[in-house]
Write a protein that holds these residues in place. Sequence first.
Motif, PDB file in Angstrom:
ATOM      1  N   LEU A 132      34.977  21.461  19.201  1.00 48.23           N
ATOM      2  CA  LEU A 132      34.672  22.304  20.358  1.00 48.23           C
ATOM      3  C   LEU A 132      33.298  22.947  20.229  1.00 48.23           C
ATOM      4  N   LEU A 133      32.961  23.394  19.016  1.00 46.17           N
ATOM      5  CA  LEU A 133      31.740  24.174  18.790  1.00 46.17           C
ATOM      6  C   LEU A 133      31.199  23.872  17.404  1.00 46.17           C
ATOM      7  N   VAL A 134      29.882  23.743  17.299  1.00 48.59           N
ATOM      8  CA  VAL A 134      29.224  23.684  16.001  1.00 48.59           C
ATOM      9  C   VAL A 134      28.192  24.807  15.941  1.00 48.59           C
ATOM     10  N   VAL A 135      28.026  25.343  14.726  1.00 49.42           N
ATOM     11  CA  VAL A 135      27.066  26.411  14.487  1.00 49.42           C
ATOM     12  C   VAL A 135      26.153  25.974  13.358  1.00 49.42           C
ATOM     13  N   GLU A 136      24.856  26.133  13.557  1.00 48.60           N
ATOM     14  CA  GLU A 136      23.880  25.904  12.500  1.00 48.60           C
ATOM     15  C   GLU A 136      23.157  27.212  12.224  1.00 48.60           C
ATOM     16  N   VAL A 137      23.062  27.577  10.954  1.00 52.66           N
ATOM     17  CA  VAL A 137      22.303  28.738  10.517  1.00 52.66           C
ATOM     18  C   VAL A 137      20.964  28.205  10.017  1.00 52.66           C
ATOM     19  N   VAL A 138      19.895  28.571  10.686  1.00 54.96           N
ATOM     20  CA  VAL A 138      18.572  28.038  10.378  1.00 54.96           C
ATOM     21  C   VAL A 138      18.066  28.607   9.058  1.00 54.96           C
ATOM     22  N   SER A 139      17.561  27.712   8.218  1.00 51.09           N
ATOM     23  CA  SER A 139      16.973  28.089   6.936  1.00 51.09           C
ATOM     24  C   SER A 139      15.539  27.573   6.894  1.00 51.09           C
ATOM     25  N   PRO A 140      14.724  28.113   5.987  1.00 43.07           N
ATOM     26  CA  PRO A 140      13.391  27.526   5.831  1.00 43.07           C
ATOM     27  C   PRO A 140      13.531  26.040   5.493  1.00 43.07           C
ATOM     28  N   GLY A 141      12.848  25.227   6.257  1.00 41.48           N
ATOM     29  CA  GLY A 141      12.924  23.784   6.055  1.00 41.48           C
ATOM     30  C   GLY A 141      13.865  23.087   7.020  1.00 41.48           C
ATOM     31  N   SER A 142      14.731  23.845   7.730  1.00 40.87           N
ATOM     32  CA  SER A 142      15.634  23.205   8.691  1.00 40.87           C
ATOM     33  C   SER A 142      15.299  23.580  10.134  1.00 40.87           C
ATOM     34  N   GLU A 143      14.186  24.263  10.337  1.00 45.71           N
ATOM     35  CA  GLU A 143      13.853  24.781  11.659  1.00 45.71           C
ATOM     36  C   GLU A 143      13.845  23.696  12.735  1.00 45.71           C
ATOM     37  N   THR A 144      13.050  22.664  12.550  1.00 47.88           N
ATOM     38  CA  THR A 144      12.930  21.606  13.561  1.00 47.88           C
ATOM     39  C   THR A 144      14.240  20.853  13.720  1.00 47.88           C
ATOM     40  N   THR A 145      14.885  20.562  12.631  1.00 50.01           N
ATOM     41  CA  THR A 145      16.162  19.837  12.700  1.00 50.01           C
ATOM     42  C   THR A 145      17.186  20.639  13.487  1.00 50.01           C
ATOM     43  N   ASP A 146      17.339  21.931  13.177  1.00 49.94           N
ATOM     44  CA  ASP A 146      18.350  22.754  13.843  1.00 49.94           C
ATOM     45  C   ASP A 146      17.984  23.110  15.272  1.00 49.94           C
ATOM     46  N   ARG A 147      16.684  23.280  15.557  1.00 50.87           N
ATOM     47  CA  ARG A 147      16.249  23.699  16.891  1.00 50.87           C
ATOM     48  C   ARG A 147      16.082  22.544  17.868  1.00 50.87           C
ATOM     49  N   VAL A 148      15.811  21.338  17.347  1.00 51.68           N
ATOM     50  CA  VAL A 148      15.495  20.210  18.237  1.00 51.68           C
ATOM     51  C   VAL A 148      16.422  19.015  18.002  1.00 51.68           C
ATOM     52  N   VAL A 149      16.437  18.500  16.799  1.00 50.26           N
ATOM     53  CA  VAL A 149      17.127  17.238  16.516  1.00 50.26           C
ATOM     54  C   VAL A 149      18.639  17.365  16.679  1.00 50.26           C
ATOM     55  N   LYS A 150      19.231  18.355  16.022  1.00 47.22           N
ATOM     56  CA  LYS A 150      20.690  18.489  16.082  1.00 47.22           C
ATOM     57  C   LYS A 150      21.167  18.866  17.472  1.00 47.22           C
ATOM     58  N   VAL A 151      20.383  19.646  18.195  1.00 50.95           N
ATOM     59  CA  VAL A 151      20.745  20.000  19.573  1.00 50.95           C
ATOM     60  C   VAL A 151      20.953  18.720  20.376  1.00 50.95           C
TER      61      VAL A 151
END
Length: 187
Positions: A108-127
Amino acid sequence: MSAEMITPAWMHRQITASEYESWSAEQCSGIEIVDGMVVVSPSASIRHNRLARVLANALDAAGGAEWNADTDFDVRLQDVPLNNRRPDVVVYRADAIDVVPIRPEHVLLVVEVVSPGSETTDRVVKVDQYARAGIGFYWRVEQAATGLPLVYTHVRDPASGNYRDGPVFTGEVRVAAPFAVEVDLTP
């Protein structure tokens, strides 16, 4: 010394779903598979893990008998090429607790906690990946310099297949969808 001499051979070729399923939990820990390739994730900070745990606990309690929330397991987005993501928090159907691997239709829902080094992946790719997979809700937690986490909520639009921006919360989250939950993330 070349990279091939330091890293295992399997890190230089695509992994199949059946090959991945034969690996131990220890081998799968701390990695994701993207387009069949192993992507190693650095260890998360204590603050990162605490945010994920607090959110998972609140979502698990609010989800009632129908929904579970947990951390640290794979969601199989695609079999070929293999795409396994390991969101920081996953809310999934309670009746799928023994289903392995968990697939988007269980989530139903996924949550990503952004860490240094995961910014682009969490903000763009995984979305994009989570939306294409059909997961209804995506939350991204940014660890702001103020110490108060920012929680960006997104809801999948079934017509476009993309996420629409929802409310942004600072420190305390109060939502009615996907179900009512209140959680205080202040340190």
